[in-house]
Design a protein around this motif. Structure first.
Motif, PDB file in Angstrom:
ATOM      1  N   THR A   1       0.887  -1.109   0.017  1.00  0.00           N
ATOM      2  CA  THR A   1       0.065  -0.057   0.100  1.00  0.00           C
ATOM      3  C   THR A   1       0.859   1.276   0.008  1.00  0.00           C
ATOM      4  OG1 THR A   1      -1.666  -1.081   1.137  1.00  0.00           O
ATOM      5  CG2 THR A   1      -1.762   1.249   1.347  1.00  0.00           C
ATOM      6  N   TRP A   2       1.880   1.147   0.728  1.00  0.00           N
ATOM      7  CA  TRP A   2       2.655   2.358   0.767  1.00  0.00           C
ATOM      8  C   TRP A   2       3.518   2.372  -0.359  1.00  0.00           C
ATOM      9  CZ3 TRP A   2       8.231   2.471   0.922  1.00  0.00           C
ATOM     10  CH2 TRP A   2       8.867   3.612   1.052  1.00  0.00           C
ATOM     11  N   ARG A   3       4.069   1.252  -0.880  1.00  0.00           N
ATOM     12  CA  ARG A   3       4.984   1.384  -2.006  1.00  0.00           C
ATOM     13  C   ARG A   3       4.416   1.794  -3.435  1.00  0.00           C
ATOM     14  NH1 ARG A   3       8.140   1.922  -5.499  1.00  0.00           N
ATOM     15  NH2 ARG A   3      10.007   0.241  -5.950  1.00  0.00           N
ATOM     16  N   THR A   4       3.016   1.413  -3.544  1.00  0.00           N
ATOM     17  CA  THR A   4       2.253   1.745  -4.780  1.00  0.00           C
ATOM     18  C   THR A   4       1.664   2.993  -4.692  1.00  0.00           C
ATOM     19  OG1 THR A   4       0.409   0.383  -4.127  1.00  0.00           O
ATOM     20  CG2 THR A   4       2.112  -0.753  -5.248  1.00  0.00           C
ATOM     21  N   GLY A   5       1.239   3.586  -3.525  1.00  0.00           N
ATOM     22  CA  GLY A   5       0.434   4.832  -3.079  1.00  0.00           C
ATOM     23  C   GLY A   5      -1.117   4.401  -3.143  1.00  0.00           C
ATOM     24  N   GLY A   6      -1.498   3.112  -2.829  1.00  0.00           N
ATOM     25  CA  GLY A   6      -2.968   3.003  -3.047  1.00  0.00           C
ATOM     26  C   GLY A   6      -3.148   1.646  -2.591  1.00  0.00           C
ATOM     27  N   LEU A   7      -4.592   1.115  -2.322  1.00  0.00           N
ATOM     28  CA  LEU A   7      -4.996  -0.252  -1.727  1.00  0.00           C
ATOM     29  C   LEU A   7      -5.073  -1.067  -2.904  1.00  0.00           C
ATOM     30  CD1 LEU A   7      -7.856   1.301   0.691  1.00  0.00           C
ATOM     31  CD2 LEU A   7      -5.509   0.076   1.163  1.00  0.00           C
ATOM     32  N   GLU A   8      -4.880  -0.898  -4.044  1.00  0.00           N
ATOM     33  CA  GLU A   8      -5.132  -1.986  -4.973  1.00  0.00           C
ATOM     34  C   GLU A   8      -4.407  -3.102  -4.999  1.00  0.00           C
ATOM     35  OE1 GLU A   8      -5.986   2.312  -6.595  1.00  0.00           O
ATOM     36  OE2 GLU A   8      -4.151   1.206  -5.722  1.00  0.00           O
ATOM     37  N   ALA A   9      -3.176  -3.020  -4.810  1.00  0.00           N
ATOM     38  CA  ALA A   9      -2.153  -4.374  -4.859  1.00  0.00           C
ATOM     39  C   ALA A   9      -2.651  -5.094  -3.602  1.00  0.00           C
ATOM     40  CB  ALA A   9      -0.683  -3.902  -4.865  1.00  0.00           C
ATOM     41  N   ALA A  10      -2.815  -4.500  -2.536  1.00  0.00           N
ATOM     42  CA  ALA A  10      -3.160  -5.140  -1.314  1.00  0.00           C
ATOM     43  C   ALA A  10      -4.302  -5.895  -1.328  1.00  0.00           C
ATOM     44  CB  ALA A  10      -3.107  -4.485  -0.086  1.00  0.00           C
ATOM     45  N   ILE A  11      -5.667  -5.202  -2.149  1.00  0.00           N
ATOM     46  CA  ILE A  11      -6.809  -5.870  -2.093  1.00  0.00           C
ATOM     47  C   ILE A  11      -6.763  -6.884  -3.326  1.00  0.00           C
ATOM     48  CG2 ILE A  11      -8.994  -5.251  -3.295  1.00  0.00           C
ATOM     49  CD1 ILE A  11      -8.936  -2.532  -2.325  1.00  0.00           C
TER      50      ILE A  11
END
Length: 342
Positions: free
Chosen positions: A265-275
Motif C-alpha cells: 500500500t505504501w509502495r504503490t500509493g494505494g490499496l489496489e495491490a493489497a486488495i
C-alpha cells in the motif's frame, strides 16, 4: 474722481487645525492552514493523504473511527434483525446463526451462513467511506489511492499476477509427492453451486473492506500523527492478527500477510495491490474449502497451507516490485503551497 479698484475674491484660508484623517488600518493577511513539509516537497505518501482532505486535524481519525463504528453497528443491527425475522419459522437456523456469531466457523454447505459471514464483514466498507466523507470532507477518493480514486486497471493487473502465482503454486503442490493436504471430508456439499456464487460475489467485497479498514483507515490515521511509514505499516499488524482466530502458525502467516499488504500500500500509493492479493488469497481458501467440504475459518493451520500462503505472498510482492521497475507508478500527491488569504 478716483475709480475704486475691483475686489478680487480671496479664497478662504485653510483652518489652522484641520480634522485628522482616520488612520488607514494595516493590511490583514490571513494564512491558509499550514501543510506539512512533505505535502509540498516530494508529495504525500498514502499514509499521509489525510492532509489533503478538507479537515485533517489531529482529532479527525478518532472521530472517523467512532462514527464509522456507530454506522457499522447500526447497519449490522438492521441486517441481523431482518435475517432473524426471516428465520423465525426455523429455530434450528437461528441456532446456526448464534453459533456463527460465537465461533466464526462456517459450514460451506450452508450458503446462507456463508453469505452472512462475508456480508457482515463487507458492511465495514460503506460504514468507513461514509464516516470519512462526513468527518474529513471532500476528496473521499483519497482513502483509496494518491490518485484520488481506485485505480481499476492497476488492480486488475495485480489480480492477474496474484492469480498466476496462486495457479503455479497449486499445480506444483499437486505434482509433489503426497500432493496437497488431505481434505477434511469426502467432497463438496450438494449446495456447492449456490455457495460458489455467494463466494464469488461477496469475497471480493469482504477482502476489500478489510483492506480499507486495516491498510486504509488505520494507516492514514497513524500517518496523521507519525510521519515515518514504518509506524503506519507495522502498528496495525497486531490488530489484524487478533481479528483472525488461528493457531500460532496461522497467526504468523496472517502477520506476514499484514506486513506485505502494508508495504504494498505504501509502495504503490494505494490499496489496489493489497486488495488484489487479499481477494485471491481468500478466494483460494474458500474455493479449496468448498471443494473439500472443510471450513475456511478452521483454527488449525497445516504446514503445507502455511508454506503455500508464504510463497504466494513472497512471489506476489516480488512480481509487483518487478512491475514497478518497468512501469513506475505515481505514488504520492503534491499539494500547492498555501496562498495567503487577503
Amino acid at each position: 474722481m478716483t475709480t475704486p479698484a475691483p475686489q478680487v475674491p480671496v479664497p478662504p484660508s485653510a483652518p489652522l487645525f484641520a480634522p485628522a484623517m482616520p488612520p488607514v488600518p494595516p493590511t490583514i493577511v490571513r494564512t491558509a492552514r499550514a501543510l506539512p513539509v512533505d505535502a509540498v516537497i516530494g508529495g504525500l505518501a498514502f499514509h499521509r493523504l489525510i492532509f489533503a482532505r478538507r479537515r485533517s486535524g489531529w482529532w479527525t481519525p478518532l472521530v472517523t473511527g467512532i462514527l464509522g463504528l456507530a454506522i457499522y453497528l447500526g447497519l449490522l443491527v438492521v441486517v441481523m434483525v431482518v435475517i432473524g425475522i426471516a428465520l423465525l419459522r426455523d429455530p434450528e437456523r437461528l441456532d446456526d446463526l448464534a453459533r456463527l456469531g460465537q465461533s466464526g466457523g462456517v459450514d460451506m454447505g450452508d450458503p446462507l451462513m456463508v453469505a452472512i459471514l462475508l456480508g457482515t464483514i463487507a458492511l465495514m466498507l460503506p460504514a468507513y467511506i461514509l464516516a470519512s466523507l462526513i468527518v474529513n470532507g471532500r476528496r473521499v477518493g483519497l482513502v483509496s489511492s494518491a490518485a484520488g480514486r481506485l485505480r481499476w486497471r492497476w488492480m486488475l493487473l495485480c489480480g492477474a499476477l496474484a492469480v498466476g502465482v496462486s495457479a503455479v503454486l497449486t499445480v506444483v503442490g499437486l505434482l509433489l509427492p503426497g500432493g496437497m493436504e488431505e481434505p477434511a471430508t469426502g467432497g463438496p456439499a450438494p449446495t456447492w453451486p449456490i455457495t460458489l456464487v455467494v463466494v464469488l460475489l461477496l469475497v471480493p467485497v469482504q477482502a476489500a473492506a478489510e483492506e480499507y479498514i486495516f491498510r486504509g483507515y488505520l494507516m492514514q490515521s497513524i500517518g496523521r500523527w507519525l510521519r515515518h511509514p514504518a509506524f503506519a505499516i507495522l502498528l496495525p499488524v497486531p490488530l489484524f492478527v487478533l481479528g483472525h482466530g488461528y493457531d500460532l502458525l496461522g497467526q504468523i502467516g496472517v502477520g506476514l500477510f499484514a506486513v506485505a499488504a502494508g508495504w504494498l500500500t505504501w509502495r504503490t500509493g494505494g490499496l489496489e495491490a493489497a486488495i488484489a492479493l487479499h481477494v485471491v488469497n481468500n478466494l483460494s481458501a474458500f474455493l479449496l474449502s468448498l471443494a473439500s467440504g472443510s471450513s475456511p475459518t478452521e483454527s488449525t493451520t497445516g504446514l503445507v497451507s502455511f508454506l503455500w500462503s508464504f510463497l504466494l505472498i513472497a512471489g506476489y510482492v516480488a512480481l509487483v516490485e518487478w512491475m514497478l521497475t518497468r512501469r513506475p507508478l505515481p505514488r504520492t500527491l503534491v499539494l500547492p503551497p498555501p496562498a495567503p488569504v487577503w
